[in-house]
Design an enzyme around this catalytic site. Structure first.
Site, PDB file in Angstrom:
ATOM      1  N   ASP A  12       0.781  -1.249   0.000  1.00 16.27           N
ATOM      2  CA  ASP A  12       0.000   0.000   0.000  1.00 16.27           C
ATOM      3  C   ASP A  12       0.816   1.306   0.000  1.00 16.27           C
ATOM      4  O   ASP A  12       0.508   2.225   0.771  1.00 16.27           O
ATOM      5  CB  ASP A  12      -0.958   0.016   1.204  1.00 16.27           C
ATOM      6  CG  ASP A  12      -1.985  -1.095   1.162  1.00 16.27           C
ATOM      7  OD1 ASP A  12      -1.973  -1.894   0.223  1.00 16.27           O
ATOM      8  OD2 ASP A  12      -2.822  -1.171   2.109  1.00 16.27           O
ATOM      9  N   ASP A  50      -4.556  -0.774  -1.802  1.00 15.91           N
ATOM     10  CA  ASP A  50      -5.840  -0.604  -1.133  1.00 15.91           C
ATOM     11  C   ASP A  50      -6.783   0.019  -2.167  1.00 15.91           C
ATOM     12  O   ASP A  50      -6.426   1.009  -2.813  1.00 15.91           O
ATOM     13  CB  ASP A  50      -5.620   0.337   0.064  1.00 15.91           C
ATOM     14  CG  ASP A  50      -6.576   0.103   1.213  1.00 15.91           C
ATOM     15  OD1 ASP A  50      -6.881  -1.065   1.510  1.00 15.91           O
ATOM     16  OD2 ASP A  50      -7.008   1.107   1.837  1.00 15.91           O
ATOM     17  N   HIS A  52     -10.764   0.785  -2.670  1.00 13.66           N
ATOM     18  CA  HIS A  52     -12.141   0.797  -2.167  1.00 13.66           C
ATOM     19  C   HIS A  52     -13.113   1.445  -3.148  1.00 13.66           C
ATOM     20  O   HIS A  52     -12.805   2.508  -3.708  1.00 13.66           O
ATOM     21  CB  HIS A  52     -12.222   1.587  -0.860  1.00 13.66           C
ATOM     22  CG  HIS A  52     -11.357   1.065   0.241  1.00 13.66           C
ATOM     23  ND1 HIS A  52     -11.424  -0.227   0.709  1.00 13.66           N
ATOM     24  CD2 HIS A  52     -10.400   1.673   0.994  1.00 13.66           C
ATOM     25  CE1 HIS A  52     -10.555  -0.394   1.688  1.00 13.66           C
ATOM     26  NE2 HIS A  52      -9.909   0.740   1.881  1.00 13.66           N
ATOM     27  N   HIS A  56     -17.438   3.055   0.639  1.00 18.14           N
ATOM     28  CA  HIS A  56     -17.042   1.798   1.300  1.00 18.14           C
ATOM     29  C   HIS A  56     -17.433   1.813   2.776  1.00 18.14           C
ATOM     30  O   HIS A  56     -17.408   2.858   3.432  1.00 18.14           O
ATOM     31  CB  HIS A  56     -15.525   1.605   1.169  1.00 18.14           C
ATOM     32  CG  HIS A  56     -15.056   0.247   1.575  1.00 18.14           C
ATOM     33  ND1 HIS A  56     -14.393   0.009   2.759  1.00 18.14           N
ATOM     34  CD2 HIS A  56     -15.187  -0.948   0.962  1.00 18.14           C
ATOM     35  CE1 HIS A  56     -14.118  -1.294   2.847  1.00 18.14           C
ATOM     36  NE2 HIS A  56     -14.587  -1.885   1.768  1.00 18.14           N
ATOM     37  N   HIS A  85     -10.618   7.096   1.636  1.00 19.43           N
ATOM     38  CA  HIS A  85      -9.248   6.963   1.127  1.00 19.43           C
ATOM     39  C   HIS A  85      -9.193   5.882   0.053  1.00 19.43           C
ATOM     40  O   HIS A  85     -10.029   4.982   0.029  1.00 19.43           O
ATOM     41  CB  HIS A  85      -8.287   6.613   2.272  1.00 19.43           C
ATOM     42  CG  HIS A  85      -8.542   5.259   2.857  1.00 19.43           C
ATOM     43  ND1 HIS A  85      -9.530   5.021   3.788  1.00 19.43           N
ATOM     44  CD2 HIS A  85      -7.976   4.050   2.607  1.00 19.43           C
ATOM     45  CE1 HIS A  85      -9.555   3.737   4.096  1.00 19.43           C
ATOM     46  NE2 HIS A  85      -8.622   3.112   3.378  1.00 19.43           N
ATOM     47  N   LYS A 110      -7.106  -4.962  -2.899  1.00 17.59           N
ATOM     48  CA  LYS A 110      -7.877  -5.475  -1.770  1.00 17.59           C
ATOM     49  C   LYS A 110      -8.761  -4.374  -1.214  1.00 17.59           C
ATOM     50  O   LYS A 110      -8.483  -3.190  -1.424  1.00 17.59           O
ATOM     51  CB  LYS A 110      -6.932  -5.987  -0.677  1.00 17.59           C
ATOM     52  CG  LYS A 110      -6.002  -4.906  -0.160  1.00 17.59           C
ATOM     53  CD  LYS A 110      -4.961  -5.453   0.778  1.00 17.59           C
ATOM     54  CE  LYS A 110      -4.070  -4.348   1.296  1.00 17.59           C
ATOM     55  NZ  LYS A 110      -4.764  -3.305   2.044  1.00 17.59           N
ATOM     56  N   CYS A 155      -2.045  -2.546   7.673  1.00 19.11           N
ATOM     57  CA  CYS A 155      -1.936  -3.507   6.554  1.00 19.11           C
ATOM     58  C   CYS A 155      -0.651  -4.327   6.576  1.00 19.11           C
ATOM     59  O   CYS A 155      -0.675  -5.507   6.230  1.00 19.11           O
ATOM     60  CB  CYS A 155      -2.146  -2.777   5.241  1.00 19.11           C
ATOM     61  SG  CYS A 155      -3.869  -2.236   5.072  1.00 19.11           S
TER      62      CYS A 155
HETATM   63  C1  VGL Z   1      -4.686   0.813   5.684  1.00 20.48           C
HETATM   64  C2  VGL Z   1      -6.267   1.721   7.059  1.00 20.48           C
HETATM   65  C3  VGL Z   1      -7.230   1.583   6.098  1.00 20.48           C
HETATM   66  C4  VGL Z   1      -3.259   0.413   5.488  1.00 20.48           C
HETATM   67  C5  VGL Z   1      -5.635   0.659   4.697  1.00 20.48           C
HETATM   68  O1  VGL Z   1      -2.804   0.313   4.319  1.00 20.48           O
HETATM   69  O2  VGL Z   1      -2.555   0.203   6.518  1.00 20.48           O
HETATM   70  N1  VGL Z   1      -5.009   1.329   6.865  1.00 20.48           N
HETATM   71  N2  VGL Z   1      -6.899   1.049   4.908  1.00 20.48           N
HETATM   72 ZN    ZN Z   2      -8.332   1.088   3.343  1.00 19.88          ZN
END
Ligand code: VGL
Ligand code: ZN
Length: 203
Positions: A12, A50, A52, A56, A85, A110, A155
């Site tokens: 990510d 990431d 979404h 979401h 995000h 994901k 993550c």
């Molecule tokens: C993440 C919060 C929400 C991450 C992703 O990549 O750590 N944290 N979505």
């Molecule tokens: Zn996320």
């Protein structure tokens, strides 16, 4: 070059987790150069993104009277609510512009199911729905992983804990990770990873 059974998993490294992004991690962009430098050493390289849909269920804006960082109960357990995000196709969901993505063998997305979040690169937050990454790695005879990226305590940690639980020899290189640290979540994540047999490398 490391042997063919080892993979680098880059978690990510996207604009929204870097300074100026919607869910900015302090110094999140400081890991881009170290990750670029690590890429040539690995025979297998997987990036996660990431990803979404708008609206979401992990977004605070999708819940009445809720704010970012509130905790709610979802059918699959507790869920932190986040600022909007990494919306599919938006600039915030794109990889950091300086991250070298050409060397990626595979990019796995994901968090695309509207009703469930997915921190881990292996399973969604219900801890049962697979992303497919395990099968990809096993069919390539990869059994040893180094994880880097954002965020250490979400993550990256969820991915490392699942990797170790699945039997992969797992290292998190903390020199190329940065954390969110929500109510002590960074220390908790480090303790959990250590207890699960994840090797924590400090640079
Ligand atoms: C993440 C919060 C929400 C991450 C992703 O990549 O750590 N944290 N979505
Ligand atoms: Zn996320």
């Amino acid at each position: 070059m490391r042997p063919a059974n080892e993979a680098l998993i880059v978690i990510d490294v996207q604009n929204d987790f870097c300074p100026g992004g919607a869910l900015a991690v302090t110094d999140g962009d400081a890991i881009v150069a170290p990750i670029n430098a690590m890429l040539p050493d690995f025979a297998a390289r997987v990036f996660t993104q990431d990803w979404h849909p708008a609206g979401h269920s992990s977004f605070a804006t999708s819940h009445k009277d809720k704010s970012p960082y509130d905790l709610i109960d979802m059918p699959y357990g507790k869920q932190v609510l986040w600022p909007d995000h990494c919306v599919q196709g938006a600039t915030g969901a794109a990889f950091h512009k300086d991250l070298q993505t050409d060397p990626a063998d595979m990019i796995i997305r994901k968090g695309f199911r509207p009703q469930i979040d997915s921190y881990s690169a292996f399973f969604e937050n219900d801890k049962t729905t697979p992303t497919g990454l395990e099968g990809y790695l096993r069919t390539r005879d990869i059994d040893t992983l180094t994880l880097v990226g954002l965020a250490t305590d979400f993550c990256v940690a969820y991915s490392a804990l699942d990797a170790a639980g699945l039997g992969f020899k797992t290292t998190v290189d903390l020199s190329a990770c940065r954390g969110i640290d929500l109510n002590g979540s960074l220390q908790t994540a480090l303790d959990q990873m250590r207890a699960a047999g994840v090797k924590l490398k400090h640079g």
